[in-house]
Every structure is written in structure tokens, then in C-alpha cells.
Design a protein around this motif. Sequence first.
Motif, short mmCIF file in Angstrom:
data_model
loop_
_atom_site.label_atom_id
_atom_site.label_comp_id
_atom_site.label_asym_id
_atom_site.label_seq_id
_atom_site.Cartn_x
_atom_site.Cartn_y
_atom_site.Cartn_z
N LEU A 1 -0.79 7.14 3.46
CA LEU A 1 0.41 6.77 3.51
C LEU A 1 0.93 6.96 4.89
O LEU A 1 1.30 5.94 5.72
CB LEU A 1 1.39 7.62 2.56
CG LEU A 1 2.83 7.40 2.78
CD1 LEU A 1 3.26 6.09 2.56
CD2 LEU A 1 3.70 8.54 2.26
N ARG A 2 0.51 8.12 5.63
CA ARG A 2 0.69 8.41 6.98
C ARG A 2 0.20 7.33 8.00
O ARG A 2 0.89 6.64 8.86
CB ARG A 2 0.50 9.73 7.41
CG ARG A 2 1.48 10.69 6.88
CD ARG A 2 1.58 12.10 7.46
NE ARG A 2 2.44 12.93 6.49
CZ ARG A 2 2.18 14.20 5.99
NH1 ARG A 2 1.09 14.74 6.24
NH2 ARG A 2 3.19 14.92 5.30
N PRO A 3 -1.14 7.10 7.97
CA PRO A 3 -1.79 6.17 8.62
C PRO A 3 -1.18 4.70 8.43
O PRO A 3 -1.12 3.98 9.47
CB PRO A 3 -3.07 6.03 8.45
CG PRO A 3 -3.62 7.32 7.82
CD PRO A 3 -2.17 7.69 7.18
N ASN A 4 -0.78 4.43 7.29
CA ASN A 4 -0.22 2.91 6.98
C ASN A 4 1.12 2.80 7.80
O ASN A 4 1.74 1.97 8.20
CB ASN A 4 -0.27 2.66 5.34
CG ASN A 4 -1.53 2.17 5.14
OD1 ASN A 4 -1.55 1.02 5.11
ND2 ASN A 4 -2.42 3.05 4.64
N GLU A 5 1.97 4.00 7.54
CA GLU A 5 3.28 3.98 8.11
C GLU A 5 3.33 3.85 9.63
O GLU A 5 3.86 3.00 10.32
CB GLU A 5 3.96 5.35 8.00
CG GLU A 5 4.44 5.61 6.74
CD GLU A 5 5.04 6.79 6.25
OE1 GLU A 5 6.11 7.03 5.53
OE2 GLU A 5 4.76 7.99 7.10
N LEU A 6 2.34 4.47 10.40
CA LEU A 6 2.06 4.60 11.99
C LEU A 6 1.61 3.09 12.30
O LEU A 6 2.40 2.54 13.05
CB LEU A 6 0.94 5.40 12.42
CG LEU A 6 1.01 5.70 13.84
CD1 LEU A 6 2.28 6.28 14.22
CD2 LEU A 6 -0.16 6.79 13.97
N VAL B 1 0.86 -1.17 -0.16
CA VAL B 1 -0.01 -0.21 0.04
C VAL B 1 1.11 1.35 0.00
O VAL B 1 0.56 2.28 -0.83
CB VAL B 1 -0.95 0.21 1.20
CG1 VAL B 1 -1.66 1.37 1.44
CG2 VAL B 1 -2.00 -0.98 0.94
N MET B 2 2.06 1.29 0.84
CA MET B 2 2.78 2.41 0.84
C MET B 2 3.50 2.80 -0.65
O MET B 2 3.67 3.97 -1.02
CB MET B 2 3.54 2.31 1.98
CG MET B 2 3.03 2.59 3.36
SD MET B 2 4.18 2.58 5.04
CE MET B 2 4.90 0.85 4.92
N GLN B 3 4.18 1.66 -0.94
CA GLN B 3 4.53 1.82 -2.44
C GLN B 3 3.75 2.48 -3.56
O GLN B 3 4.00 3.09 -4.23
CB GLN B 3 5.28 0.36 -2.89
CG GLN B 3 6.30 -0.27 -2.04
CD GLN B 3 6.88 -1.42 -2.50
OE1 GLN B 3 6.21 -2.06 -2.82
NE2 GLN B 3 8.07 -1.77 -2.14
N GLU B 4 2.39 2.01 -3.35
CA GLU B 4 1.29 2.47 -4.37
C GLU B 4 1.27 4.09 -3.95
O GLU B 4 0.76 4.61 -5.00
CB GLU B 4 0.24 1.57 -4.11
CG GLU B 4 -1.00 1.81 -5.18
CD GLU B 4 -0.48 1.45 -6.54
OE1 GLU B 4 -1.00 1.89 -7.72
OE2 GLU B 4 0.19 0.33 -6.65
N CYS B 5 1.09 4.32 -2.83
CA CYS B 5 0.91 5.47 -2.24
C CYS B 5 2.08 6.64 -3.12
O CYS B 5 1.68 7.52 -3.54
CB CYS B 5 1.12 5.79 -0.92
SG CYS B 5 -0.53 5.23 -0.16
N ALA B 6 3.31 6.00 -2.88
CA ALA B 6 4.30 6.89 -3.37
C ALA B 6 4.19 6.99 -4.99
O ALA B 6 4.50 7.85 -5.64
CB ALA B 6 5.76 5.97 -3.03
N LYS B 7 3.78 5.93 -5.59
CA LYS B 7 4.05 5.89 -7.22
C LYS B 7 2.55 7.19 -7.55
O LYS B 7 2.90 7.68 -8.32
CB LYS B 7 3.28 4.57 -7.37
CG LYS B 7 3.28 4.36 -9.13
CD LYS B 7 2.80 2.96 -9.13
CE LYS B 7 2.16 2.80 -10.68
NZ LYS B 7 2.01 1.25 -10.90
#
Length: 197
Positions: free
Chosen positions: A174-179, A146-152
Motif C-alpha cells: 500500500l505505502r509504495p503504491n501511494e507514493l 491495487v490500493m483498494q485490494e490492499c485495504a480489503k
Amino acid sequence: MAAKQKKQTSQENPTPNWHAKAKEAQAYGSVIEDMPHYLDAKVRAKMVGHLNQLLADSIVLRDLYKKSHWQVSGPTFYQLHLLFDKHFGEQLEVVDTIAERIQLLGGVTIAMGGDVSKLTKIPAPPVGREEVPVMISRLLQAHKIVMQECAKISEAADDAGDQGTNDLVVSDVLRPNELQSWFIGQHLVDAPLVHTK
């Protein structure tokens, strides 16, 4: 009065008409061409495609949290049972936010489980229960996807001048997934409860 009642009754049918059928109002993969939005239809269609991928992966991640919440066991059961359910609730909000953005851009959201399973990049878990470290590893891998998709998407949105999508994927996804990945990843750290000399 009786005649009026009889007339109303003869026009009303208490049986639900539940056999209604019609063509799709809008095809999946399309966007509404002429709408009051600053982005042109081609840009919106591209963003909708990216966002539907993110939505599919986020739906699977959300459901992995509920599966883990139901199936977790062992000495950390109570803490993880509560944490997984909290993260499920947060992912529910993430999913809804992504879906609303897709609709706002004039697109159609992916929604049904079978369709989501065809699109997601997240590997399917077994139906049965897994051990806690495996559950957590599976969740961490899903977060990474999910985070890689967010960056893309963030980069594509920035290039296309779509500040709304860029802001959404960074701030709301991205931020909620990082946390969340940090919180659950700490359960895999091999640290003794007591340090001895």
C-alpha cells in the motif's frame, strides 16, 4: 584405471533428459495442509486467494510501468523515462514480496502472463503507444485498484488474525503504491511554468 573409466562412461549419458513430465506437485488454489504455521489451513487458503489477486494486479502494474518506460515520448520524455523505470524496479520488489508471502502460507503463486491476464482487475492497454496523459491516467487507475485490494486484504487479515499478511499489504504494498501514484499524478497537474499578474 581404463576399466573404471569405461564403467563411468557407460553409465553417463551426455544428452539432457528434457522430456520429463509429471503431475503437478501442488494444485493452484490449494495450500499445504500440515505445516508449521500458526494459522490454520482454511485461513491460509483464504489469504492466499486474496494475495494471488493482489499479485496478479501488481504484476500487471509492474508491466504497465515497463511499457510506459519504453513507449513514453514528448517534452517530459527524460524525466518520465527514468521515473517509470524506477517505479518498475520498485514494483518488481513488491511482486516478489507478495509471491514469497503466498509461498510462506503454503500456497501456489500465480505466475504466467496468460494466467495473470485472466485474473487481473486492471484493464489491458492497447498494444500501441498512448499519449503521456493517458499513460499516466492508466497507471493511476491501476494503482487505485491495487490500493483498494490492499485495504480489503488488510481488513480480512486483521479479522483472521493474520498479522503477517496485514503488515505486508500495508507496509510493503500500500505505502509504495501511494507514493508512486502521488509522484506520477503530479505530472497531470495543470500548472503554468510562470505565474503572471
